[in-house]
Enzyme design. Structure first.
Site, PDB file in Angstrom:
ATOM      1  N   ARG A   1       1.076  -1.296  -0.036  1.00 12.78           N
ATOM      2  CA  ARG A   1      -0.016  -0.102   0.132  1.00 12.78           C
ATOM      3  C   ARG A   1       0.999   1.228  -0.067  1.00 12.78           C
ATOM      4  NH1 ARG A   1      -1.817  -0.404   6.304  1.00 12.78           N
ATOM      5  NH2 ARG A   1      -0.004   0.595   7.250  1.00 12.78           N
TER       6      ARG A   1
ATOM      7  N   SER B   1       4.479  -6.799   5.742  1.00 11.42           N
ATOM      8  CA  SER B   1       4.478  -7.411   7.086  1.00 11.42           C
ATOM      9  C   SER B   1       3.538  -8.385   7.443  1.00 11.42           C
ATOM     10  CB  SER B   1       4.651  -6.518   8.161  1.00 11.42           C
ATOM     11  OG  SER B   1       3.636  -5.539   8.002  1.00 11.42           O
TER      12      SER B   1
ATOM     13  N   ASP C   1       8.396  -9.939   7.494  1.00  7.33           N
ATOM     14  CA  ASP C   1       8.853  -8.856   8.280  1.00  7.33           C
ATOM     15  C   ASP C   1      10.256  -8.472   8.452  1.00  7.33           C
ATOM     16  OD1 ASP C   1       9.325  -7.219  10.612  1.00  7.33           O
ATOM     17  OD2 ASP C   1       8.223  -8.678  12.250  1.00  7.33           O
TER      18      ASP C   1
ATOM     19  N   SER D   1      12.940  10.129   5.583  1.00  6.23           N
ATOM     20  CA  SER D   1      11.860  11.112   5.586  1.00  6.23           C
ATOM     21  C   SER D   1      12.733  12.530   6.149  1.00  6.23           C
ATOM     22  CB  SER D   1      10.922  10.877   6.742  1.00  6.23           C
ATOM     23  OG  SER D   1      10.308  11.911   7.332  1.00  6.23           O
TER      24      SER D   1
ATOM     25  N   TYR E   1      10.783   7.965  15.498  1.00  6.36           N
ATOM     26  CA  TYR E   1      10.715   7.843  14.197  1.00  6.36           C
ATOM     27  C   TYR E   1      12.024   8.636  13.398  1.00  6.36           C
ATOM     28  CZ  TYR E   1       8.589   8.424   9.225  1.00  6.36           C
ATOM     29  OH  TYR E   1       8.339   8.335   8.140  1.00  6.36           O
TER      30      TYR E   1
ATOM     31  N   LYS F   1      14.926   7.427  10.869  1.00  8.38           N
ATOM     32  CA  LYS F   1      14.938   8.051   9.761  1.00  8.38           C
ATOM     33  C   LYS F   1      16.428   8.864   9.578  1.00  8.38           C
ATOM     34  CE  LYS F   1      11.303   6.443   7.852  1.00  8.38           C
ATOM     35  NZ  LYS F   1      11.476   5.463   6.726  1.00  8.38           N
TER      36      LYS F   1
HETATM   37  P1  NAD Z   1       2.100   2.898   4.897  1.00  5.58           P
HETATM   38  O1  NAD Z   1       1.624   2.668   6.403  1.00  5.58           O
HETATM   39  O2  NAD Z   1       0.808   3.192   4.043  1.00  5.58           O
HETATM   40  O3  NAD Z   1       3.172   1.745   4.152  1.00  5.58           O
HETATM   41  C1  NAD Z   1       4.202   1.116   5.120  1.00  5.58           C
HETATM   42  C2  NAD Z   1       4.255  -0.257   4.411  1.00  5.58           C
HETATM   43  O4  NAD Z   1       5.220  -0.748   5.416  1.00  5.58           O
HETATM   44  C3  NAD Z   1       3.110  -1.014   4.631  1.00  5.58           C
HETATM   45  O5  NAD Z   1       2.836  -1.794   3.574  1.00  5.58           O
HETATM   46  C4  NAD Z   1       3.454  -1.984   5.703  1.00  5.58           C
HETATM   47  O6  NAD Z   1       3.064  -3.477   5.551  1.00  5.58           O
HETATM   48  C5  NAD Z   1       5.154  -2.053   5.530  1.00  5.58           C
HETATM   49  N1  NAD Z   1       5.658  -2.524   6.825  1.00  5.58           N
HETATM   50  C6  NAD Z   1       5.429  -1.915   7.937  1.00  5.58           C
HETATM   51  N2  NAD Z   1       6.259  -2.680   8.787  1.00  5.58           N
HETATM   52  C7  NAD Z   1       6.773  -3.753   8.226  1.00  5.58           C
HETATM   53  C8  NAD Z   1       7.703  -4.641   8.454  1.00  5.58           C
HETATM   54  N3  NAD Z   1       8.000  -4.884   9.777  1.00  5.58           N
HETATM   55  N4  NAD Z   1       7.920  -5.548   7.725  1.00  5.58           N
HETATM   56  C9  NAD Z   1       7.799  -5.336   6.360  1.00  5.58           C
HETATM   57  N5  NAD Z   1       6.886  -4.479   5.874  1.00  5.58           N
HETATM   58  C10 NAD Z   1       6.481  -3.585   6.780  1.00  5.58           C
HETATM   59  O7  NAD Z   1       2.929   4.359   4.767  1.00  5.58           O
HETATM   60  P2  NAD Z   1       3.855   5.129   3.899  1.00  5.58           P
HETATM   61  O8  NAD Z   1       3.480   6.293   4.101  1.00  5.58           O
HETATM   62  O9  NAD Z   1       3.399   4.511   2.453  1.00  5.58           O
HETATM   63  O10 NAD Z   1       5.163   4.697   4.201  1.00  5.58           O
HETATM   64  C11 NAD Z   1       6.294   4.260   3.337  1.00  5.58           C
HETATM   65  C12 NAD Z   1       7.684   4.777   3.769  1.00  5.58           C
HETATM   66  O11 NAD Z   1       7.679   6.239   3.275  1.00  5.58           O
HETATM   67  C13 NAD Z   1       7.804   4.436   5.007  1.00  5.58           C
HETATM   68  O12 NAD Z   1       9.280   4.155   5.371  1.00  5.58           O
HETATM   69  C14 NAD Z   1       7.726   5.748   5.739  1.00  5.58           C
HETATM   70  O13 NAD Z   1       8.331   6.144   6.921  1.00  5.58           O
HETATM   71  C15 NAD Z   1       7.797   6.724   4.525  1.00  5.58           C
HETATM   72  N6  NAD Z   1       7.626   8.005   4.451  1.00  5.58           N
HETATM   73  C16 NAD Z   1       6.427   8.434   4.587  1.00  5.58           C
HETATM   74  C17 NAD Z   1       5.672   9.609   4.608  1.00  5.58           C
HETATM   75  C18 NAD Z   1       4.305  10.330   4.587  1.00  5.58           C
HETATM   76  O14 NAD Z   1       3.965  11.082   4.750  1.00  5.58           O
HETATM   77  N7  NAD Z   1       3.489   9.223   4.284  1.00  5.58           N
HETATM   78  C19 NAD Z   1       6.798  10.679   4.563  1.00  5.58           C
HETATM   79  C20 NAD Z   1       8.073  10.494   4.817  1.00  5.58           C
HETATM   80  C21 NAD Z   1       8.284   9.189   4.719  1.00  5.58           C
END
Ligand code: NAD
Length: 247
Positions: free
Chosen positions: A15, A37, A63, A142, A155, A159
């Site tokens: 996702r 995960s 995971d 991030s 967090y 990062k």
């Molecule tokens: P999200 O929560 O939609 O997706 C996170 C994904 O990581 C999910 O598919 C989940 O299954 C997976 N995940 C979590 N724990 C896991 C584990 N132990 N093993 C394997 N997979 C695991 O969030 P997102 O916003 O799509 O985040 C994706 C990346 O982008 C992350 O690293 C997040 O920190 C980073 N990020 C997001 C934002 C934001 O504003 N959304 C900003 C900066 C960085």
């Protein structure tokens, strides 16, 4: 960008940003393995979309905080595609609270997925990349790893750690034809930011020159660029994708 014949692994690809990345790589011709995960059905749905585009795909529950699971994921992807050209360490999680209230479990859970998971998958993928003397690793950090944010010390530390890790490994493996870079998104519309209140979003928007939160697709250009031939001479860098928020 053309990724025909390339094999890509995206962690957390069920996702949000990871899903958008997996689909973008597939649209550009790559075979893609998607790991999640828990929600295997989500990964399978992404894999199905990739297969519909005529690419090979793989959906796995892994995971990444677990050494064994991460190494098995890389082994299975390598067995399925014959190699791994690009690893995107995108899996991430947050457990926010003010530091004085943060318990050790919340600290460990975030560091274990975000930072240790990046270490596990990178170490596993590097073995094959060193042998083939080529590879691209892109770590999703991030802007909060650069700026910090109250209520997110775990967090932000994870990062920021990813940025140090990226620079160290880039120096270690540069001579093997492997580049290691990080992409630092700002605020992107995903499950992770869905809990922000209207007031928080308004305050964030006030600080974004481009006047909107990002979409997952907004992150794809930076990641695909760093994985492409056009970025062959770029390593150890952090590419910020935040609508100008940190400008
Ligand atoms: P999200 O929560 O939609 O997706 C996170 C994904 O990581 C999910 O598919 C989940 O299954 C997976 N995940 C979590 N724990 C896991 C584990 N132990 N093993 C394997 N997979 C695991 O969030 P997102 O916003 O799509 O985040 C994706 C990346 O982008 C992350 O690293 C997040 O920190 C980073 N990020 C997001 C934002 C934001 O504003 N959304 C900003 C900066 C960085």
């Amino acid at each position: 960008m053309d990724f025909s014949g390339k094999a890509v692994v995206v962690t957390g690809g069920g996702r949000g940003i990871g899903r958008a990345l997996a689909l973008a790589f597939a649209r550009c011709g790559a075979d893609v393995a998607v790991a999640v995960s828990r929600d295997l059905a989500a990964a399978e749905a992404v894999a199905e979309e990739i297969a519909k585009q005529g690419r090979r795909s793989l959906a796995r529950r892994a995971d990444v905080s677990q050494w064994q699971a991460a190494h098995q994921l890389i082994e299975e992807a390598t067995a399925a595609f014959g190699k791994i050209d690009v690893l995107v360490n995108n899996a991430g999680t947050n457990r926010d609270s003010l530091l004085l209230r943060m318990n050790e479990e919340d600290w460990d859970a975030v560091l274990d997925v975000n930072l240790k998971g990046t270490f596990h998958c990178t170490q596993a993928a590097l073995r094959g990349m060193v042998r083939q003397r080529s590879g691209r690793i892109i770590n999703i950090t991030s802007i909060l790893g650069l700026t910090g944010n109250p209520g997110q010390a775990n967090y932000c530390a994870s990062k920021a750690g990813i940025i140090g890790f990226t620079r160290a490994v880039a120096r270690e493996v540069g001579s093997r034809g492997i580049t290691v870079n990080a992409v630092a998104p700002g605020y992107i519309h995903t499950h992770m930011t869905a809990g922000l209140s209207e007031a928080q979003v308004a305050e964030i928007l006030r600080r974004i020159p481009l006047g909107r939160l990002g979409e997952s697709e907004d992150v794809c250009g930076a990641v695909l660029f760093l994985a492409s031939d056009a970025a062959a001479y770029i390593t150890g860098q952090v590419l910020i994708v935040d609508g100008g928020m940190t400008a």
